[in-house]
Design an enzyme around this catalytic site. Structure first.
Site, PDB file in Angstrom:
ATOM      1  N   CYS A  25      -1.573  -1.756   7.460  1.00 30.64           N
ATOM      2  CA  CYS A  25      -1.000  -0.416   7.310  1.00 30.64           C
ATOM      3  C   CYS A  25      -1.295   0.291   8.580  1.00 30.64           C
ATOM      4  O   CYS A  25      -0.260   0.992   9.016  1.00 30.64           O
ATOM      5  CB  CYS A  25      -1.253   0.592   6.321  1.00 30.64           C
ATOM      6  SG  CYS A  25      -0.713   0.101   4.706  1.00 30.64           S
ATOM      7  N   CYS A  64       0.799  -1.145  -0.120  1.00 32.03           N
ATOM      8  CA  CYS A  64      -0.061   0.013  -0.179  1.00 32.03           C
ATOM      9  C   CYS A  64       0.956   1.390   0.036  1.00 32.03           C
ATOM     10  O   CYS A  64       2.028   1.188   0.390  1.00 32.03           O
ATOM     11  CB  CYS A  64      -0.977   0.147   1.226  1.00 32.03           C
ATOM     12  SG  CYS A  64      -2.113  -1.190   1.255  1.00 32.03           S
ATOM     13  N   GLU A 105       0.733   3.809   1.807  1.00 39.13           N
ATOM     14  CA  GLU A 105       1.082   4.079   3.505  1.00 39.13           C
ATOM     15  C   GLU A 105       2.468   3.542   4.059  1.00 39.13           C
ATOM     16  O   GLU A 105       3.131   3.934   4.294  1.00 39.13           O
ATOM     17  CB  GLU A 105       0.293   4.022   4.359  1.00 39.13           C
ATOM     18  CG  GLU A 105      -1.208   4.682   4.147  1.00 39.13           C
ATOM     19  CD  GLU A 105      -2.153   3.866   3.426  1.00 39.13           C
ATOM     20  OE1 GLU A 105      -1.769   3.379   2.140  1.00 39.13           O
ATOM     21  OE2 GLU A 105      -3.388   3.812   3.590  1.00 39.13           O
TER      22      GLU A 105
HETATM   23  N1  THU Z   1      -4.497   0.727  -0.853  1.00 40.02           N
HETATM   24  C1  THU Z   1      -3.628   1.439  -0.455  1.00 40.02           C
HETATM   25  O1  THU Z   1      -2.380   1.567  -1.036  1.00 40.02           O
HETATM   26  N2  THU Z   1      -3.803   1.966   0.555  1.00 40.02           N
HETATM   27  C2  THU Z   1      -4.983   2.067   1.316  1.00 40.02           C
HETATM   28  O2  THU Z   1      -5.296   2.693   2.122  1.00 40.02           O
HETATM   29  C3  THU Z   1      -6.225   1.106   0.800  1.00 40.02           C
HETATM   30  C4  THU Z   1      -5.655   0.024  -0.391  1.00 40.02           C
HETATM   31  C5  THU Z   1      -4.208  -0.182  -2.182  1.00 40.02           C
HETATM   32  C6  THU Z   1      -3.717  -1.610  -2.211  1.00 40.02           C
HETATM   33  C7  THU Z   1      -4.208  -1.988  -3.657  1.00 40.02           C
HETATM   34  O3  THU Z   1      -3.022  -1.762  -4.381  1.00 40.02           O
HETATM   35  C8  THU Z   1      -5.394  -1.243  -3.996  1.00 40.02           C
HETATM   36  O4  THU Z   1      -5.243   0.082  -3.060  1.00 40.02           O
HETATM   37  C9  THU Z   1      -6.650  -1.742  -3.875  1.00 40.02           C
HETATM   38  O5  THU Z   1      -6.783  -2.382  -2.639  1.00 40.02           O
END
Ligand code: THU
Length: 142
Positions: free
Chosen positions: A95, A59, A61
């Site tokens: 995260c 993610c 974060e």
């Molecule tokens: N994702 C994030 O990067 N941060 C978040 O807070 C929620 C989800 C990403 C993970 C994945 O690559 C995509 O969003 C769909 O879940």
């Protein structure tokens, strides 16, 4: 919660929006950007980086957090997160746990929607009773 000026919040959302451009998300097509600010005033940016095997995806974060920790940062003031969604984006459970490892429970987490509207939450509201090194106190004494 530590108070942040609206000017600072907007700046962090702008930086997170720039970071979102770097997103590697061919599978979900859901781009996310994050901006993590240290107490010394440095900004670490991150985006989500996906993987064909799905599980290794990272993610936004965590990308920002791990970059900062690698650079020796340990004190954080706030994090801002933005996606392409009209809904506010909030950190996933993994995260939240990573943030809880390094950030004060009163740290502001700025959750923005794609139009730049936002809500600010204290980290402790997102992960109450986080498992931390304090919970390993008895273990560490052995
Ligand atoms: N994702 C994030 O990067 N941060 C978040 O807070 C929620 C989800 C990403 C993970 C994945 O690559 C995509 O969003 C769909 O879940």
């Amino acid at each position: 919660m530590k108070q942040l000026h609206e000017f600072e919040i907007k700046k962090m959302i702008k930086l997170a929006t720039d970071a979102r451009e770097k997103s590697y998300s061919p599978y979900s097509k859901f781009r996310v950007g994050a901006c993590l600010k240290t107490t010394s005033g440095a900004y670490y940016l991150g985006c989500n980086i996906e993987n064909a095997a799905f599980s290794p995806s990272c993610c936004a974060e965590r990308t920002a957090m791990l970059k900062a920790v690698y650079e020796g940062e340990r004190d954080f003031e706030a994090i801002a997160i933005i996606s392409d969604s009209l809904n506010y984006v909030a950190p996933c459970g993994v995260c939240r746990q990573v943030l809880a490892e390094f950030c004060n429970p009163n740290m502001p987490v700025i959750c923005a929607d794609c139009e730049g509207n936002y809500e600010v939450y204290e980290l402790r509201a997102l992960i109450p009773m986080a498992f931390t090194s304090d919970d390993m106190g008895a273990h560490n004494k052995q």
